[in-house]
Each structure stands twice: as C-alpha cells, then as structure tokens.
Write a protein that holds these residues in place. Structure first.
Motif, mmCIF file in Angstrom:
data_model
loop_
_atom_site.group_PDB
_atom_site.id
_atom_site.type_symbol
_atom_site.label_atom_id
_atom_site.label_comp_id
_atom_site.label_asym_id
_atom_site.label_seq_id
_atom_site.Cartn_x
_atom_site.Cartn_y
_atom_site.Cartn_z
ATOM 1 N N LEU A 1 0.918 -1.123 0.035
ATOM 2 C CA LEU A 1 -0.106 -0.002 -0.021
ATOM 3 C C LEU A 1 0.892 1.395 -0.040
ATOM 4 N N GLY A 2 2.206 1.275 0.330
ATOM 5 C CA GLY A 2 2.892 2.252 0.608
ATOM 6 C C GLY A 2 2.422 3.351 1.701
ATOM 7 N N VAL A 3 1.619 2.977 2.515
ATOM 8 C CA VAL A 3 1.028 3.883 3.558
ATOM 9 C C VAL A 3 0.912 3.081 4.884
ATOM 10 N N THR A 4 1.504 3.752 6.022
ATOM 11 C CA THR A 4 1.690 3.147 7.242
ATOM 12 C C THR A 4 1.327 4.082 8.254
ATOM 13 N N GLY A 5 0.865 3.545 9.548
ATOM 14 C CA GLY A 5 0.467 4.456 10.488
ATOM 15 C C GLY A 5 -0.864 4.870 10.580
ATOM 16 N N ALA A 6 -0.740 6.230 10.833
ATOM 17 C CA ALA A 6 -2.267 6.783 10.955
ATOM 18 C C ALA A 6 -2.752 7.113 9.700
ATOM 19 N N GLY A 7 -1.874 7.292 8.596
ATOM 20 C CA GLY A 7 -2.328 7.326 7.307
ATOM 21 C C GLY A 7 -2.902 6.123 6.813
ATOM 22 N N LEU A 8 -2.465 5.115 7.165
ATOM 23 C CA LEU A 8 -3.038 3.918 6.736
ATOM 24 C C LEU A 8 -4.566 3.675 7.408
ATOM 25 N N ASP A 9 -4.555 3.951 8.886
ATOM 26 C CA ASP A 9 -5.967 3.912 9.387
ATOM 27 C C ASP A 9 -6.851 5.095 8.911
ATOM 28 N N ARG A 10 -6.326 5.937 8.461
ATOM 29 C CA ARG A 10 -7.499 6.849 7.779
ATOM 30 C C ARG A 10 -7.755 6.305 6.214
ATOM 31 N N LEU A 11 -6.913 5.770 5.630
ATOM 32 C CA LEU A 11 -7.415 5.026 4.478
ATOM 33 C C LEU A 11 -8.601 3.834 4.493
ATOM 34 N N ILE A 12 -8.251 3.039 5.782
ATOM 35 C CA ILE A 12 -9.105 2.005 5.770
ATOM 36 C C ILE A 12 -10.350 2.863 6.437
ATOM 37 N N THR A 13 -10.295 3.692 7.234
ATOM 38 C CA THR A 13 -11.613 4.213 7.826
ATOM 39 C C THR A 13 -12.522 4.787 6.658
ATOM 40 N N ARG A 14 -11.802 5.549 5.727
ATOM 41 C CA ARG A 14 -12.505 6.142 4.478
ATOM 42 C C ARG A 14 -13.372 5.015 3.667
ATOM 43 N N GLN A 15 -12.714 3.890 3.738
ATOM 44 C CA GLN A 15 -13.691 2.689 2.849
ATOM 45 C C GLN A 15 -14.687 2.379 3.605
ATOM 46 N N ARG A 16 -14.328 2.079 4.563
ATOM 47 C CA ARG A 16 -15.677 1.718 5.617
ATOM 48 C C ARG A 16 -16.651 2.755 5.838
ATOM 49 N N ASP A 17 -16.485 4.161 6.083
ATOM 50 C CA ASP A 17 -17.485 4.815 6.181
ATOM 51 C C ASP A 17 -17.916 5.405 4.661
ATOM 52 N N TYR A 18 -17.362 5.165 3.488
ATOM 53 C CA TYR A 18 -17.828 5.097 2.234
ATOM 54 C C TYR A 18 -19.145 4.175 2.178
ATOM 55 N N PHE A 19 -18.763 3.117 2.433
ATOM 56 C CA PHE A 19 -19.935 2.076 2.365
ATOM 57 C C PHE A 19 -20.966 2.289 3.361
ATOM 58 N N GLN A 20 -20.373 2.438 4.368
ATOM 59 C CA GLN A 20 -21.515 2.611 5.390
ATOM 60 C C GLN A 20 -22.258 3.622 5.050
ATOM 61 N N ALA A 21 -22.103 4.923 4.344
ATOM 62 C CA ALA A 21 -22.948 5.715 3.753
ATOM 63 C C ALA A 21 -24.077 5.307 2.864
ATOM 64 N N ARG A 22 -23.544 4.255 2.184
ATOM 65 C CA ARG A 22 -24.457 3.482 1.123
ATOM 66 C C ARG A 22 -25.291 2.534 1.706
ATOM 67 N N GLY A 23 -25.030 2.071 2.884
ATOM 68 C CA GLY A 23 -25.914 1.362 3.770
ATOM 69 C C GLY A 23 -25.485 -0.117 3.275
ATOM 70 N N GLN A 24 -24.292 -0.495 2.784
ATOM 71 C CA GLN A 24 -23.601 -1.580 2.569
ATOM 72 C C GLN A 24 -22.416 -2.132 3.363
ATOM 73 N N GLY A 25 -22.240 -3.358 3.360
ATOM 74 C CA GLY A 25 -20.976 -3.798 3.789
ATOM 75 C C GLY A 25 -19.779 -3.563 2.851
ATOM 76 N N VAL A 26 -18.906 -3.959 3.312
ATOM 77 C CA VAL A 26 -17.230 -3.841 2.368
ATOM 78 C C VAL A 26 -16.468 -5.087 2.569
ATOM 79 N N GLU A 27 -15.864 -5.375 1.650
ATOM 80 C CA GLU A 27 -14.874 -6.646 1.568
ATOM 81 C C GLU A 27 -13.460 -6.175 1.483
ATOM 82 N N TRP A 28 -12.578 -6.357 2.140
ATOM 83 C CA TRP A 28 -11.065 -5.863 1.767
ATOM 84 C C TRP A 28 -10.389 -7.268 1.488
ATOM 85 N N LYS A 29 -9.854 -7.463 0.463
ATOM 86 C CA LYS A 29 -9.199 -8.716 0.363
ATOM 87 C C LYS A 29 -7.561 -8.702 0.460
ATOM 88 N N LEU A 30 -7.197 -9.401 1.357
ATOM 89 C CA LEU A 30 -5.706 -9.466 1.894
ATOM 90 C C LEU A 30 -5.013 -10.813 1.489
#
Length: 262
Positions: free
Chosen positions: A51-80
């Motif tokens: 990802l090239g992102v670490t620490g607090a920046g990574l936390d913000r990236l993850i949270t943005r994806q979660r919150d984006y789909f929460q606003a759509r009323g959907q779940g989200v899958e992150w493939k690792l």
C-alpha cells in the motif's frame, strides 16, 4: 516449478480490478493506492501488494473505505493476500471493525495441463448455461449448499452475462432436474488468467468426480480461448483436490468484512 514467477505474474495482473466490460451500475473508484468496486451487492476493496501507507495514514485510508460504504448502507470486503504490506495491515483492519474469514489458498494451474476430458458419474449431465431461469436455479443451489442467502448470485451472474457473455462461462452438472454442482469462470481481457469461481457440489454428490470434471471442462474452455493460467482462491476442502490435480500454491487470501450495524 518457478512459483516466484507465478506469484509475480499474479501480482502484476490479478491484484487490481482488470479491464473488460463492467456490469451495469458497477464502477471503479480510486482512493490513493486502493480501488473501490462500487455497485455490487457489497463493496469491495482491491489493494496493490504494498500500500505504501503506514501508521495513522493507513488507519485513515481504511476508515474512509468503511465509512464510504456505510453511507451507502452496504458492507465492504477488503481482500488481503498473505504477502501483502505493510505487515500490520490485518491488525489495523480488525481495529477498524473488519472481521476476517477463514483464509483461502491462492492456487494457479496451467490450463493446458488440466484440460483433460471431463469424466462424469452416471446420471450426471454437464451443461453450459446463461438463461435467467438457470441462473436463478444456481443461486438456489448455492444457497442450499452453503446454508446462507446467496440469492444475490443470480443478479451477479446475470449482470456479468449482460455486460459481455464472452467474459464468463457458467456450467452446471445436473442429476435430472436438480443441480448437483455449479461453477463459473471469469475471463479478464489483457491478462493471462481465468478465474475459476463458485465451484459448489451437493453433499450427496461429493467424492464422485464432479468437481474434478468441472475443472477439466473449464480448463478446456480456457485453452480454446488461448488463456494459459487458471486461478482459484481455494477453500480448505477444495485445496487438496486442486493440489492433486496439479495446481500450485503461491500465497493465501483472506477476506476481511465490515458489516453495517443493524
């Protein structure tokens, strides 16, 4: 076997959403290093290996994806994948409320080696399908086997067929008017890969070679199309069968899911 070369090919061609015609309503949206797949029955996040992102920046990236789909009323899958970076990504996903599924084994096989003549038990007929009624039956079959509501599979398959029937092959093995096994293949223009998906067999028909026949038939289809590599995210039940057939393990894959609170 040069598994490092196979892994490199997988990383370069299969990590991010590939090209081709998208189903109606589905879009790809870039957010920094990741791609959001929007418009399906749930959101999906596809990252590069690093990802090239670490620490607090990574936390913000993850949270943005979660919150984006929460606003759509959907779940989200992150493939690792098992070799993804940074190494603490799993812990940060969990801290953001994502829950990991059981890991799958990422297997690659050579279509030319696997394209044998399908051998089916007596009473089973193999058929390629694309009509809406058969896709509805597949969704019902998958729901029955997995004891879960997989009705969305009907719409997903129908949308793929409608977008471009050349990008998907759907097979069913029938015992009379009942589906004993269903599976499909997705093709990605511009890549060397076909993804084998959905392989599901009724419990009473397991251990009789139907799943192996489905692999052989789909490998034949890939060879006909000039696609050399087959990709499977294999469950613990399927991985030993596929390894015996000649697939090679290159890494693992874990789906981390976030579900909106009720």
């Amino acid at each position: 076997m040069d598994t490092a070369a196979l892994l490199a090919a997988y990383d370069s061609q299969m990590r991010m959403p590939p090209g081709g015609t998208l189903p109606a309503g589905v879009t790809y949206e870039h957010d920094g290093p990741v791609v959001r797949i929007v418009g399906g029955h749930m959101g999906r996040i596809r990252p590069p290996r690093d990802l090239g992102v670490t620490g607090a920046g990574l936390d913000r990236l993850i949270t943005r994806q979660r919150d984006y789909f929460q606003a759509r009323g959907q779940g989200v899958e992150w493939k690792l994948r098992g070799h993804d970076l940074p190494a603490d990504l799993p812990e940060r996903l969990v801290a953001a409320g994502f829950v990991p599924d059981e890991p799958s084994t990422v297997l690659l096989g050579f279509a030319g080696e696997l394209a044998t003549e399908p051998v089916l038990p007596g009473g089973i007929v193999l058929r390629q399908v694309h009509e809406a009624e058969d896709l509805r039956r597949i969704a019902g079959h998958q729901s029955e086997v997995w004891n879960a509501d997989l009705s969305w599979v009907e719409d997903m398959l129908l949308s793929q067929v409608s977008a471009d029937p050349a990008q998907i092959t759907i097979l069913i093995a029938e015992a009379g008017d009942r589906i004993a096994c269903s599976a499909w293949t997705l093709y990605y223009p511009g890549t060397d890969f076909a993804a084998l998906l959905g392989g599901t067999t009724l419990p009473e028909w397991r251990g009789r070679g139907i799943y192996r026949a489905m692999i052989a038939a789909r490998a034949q289809d890939a060879v006909t199309r000039g696609v050399p590599l087959l990709h499977v995210d294999a469950s613990p039940a399927s991985a030993p069968i596929l390894r015996r057939l000649g697939f090679h393990k290159i890494t693992t894959s874990t789906h981390y899911h976030w579900t909106p609170p009720k």
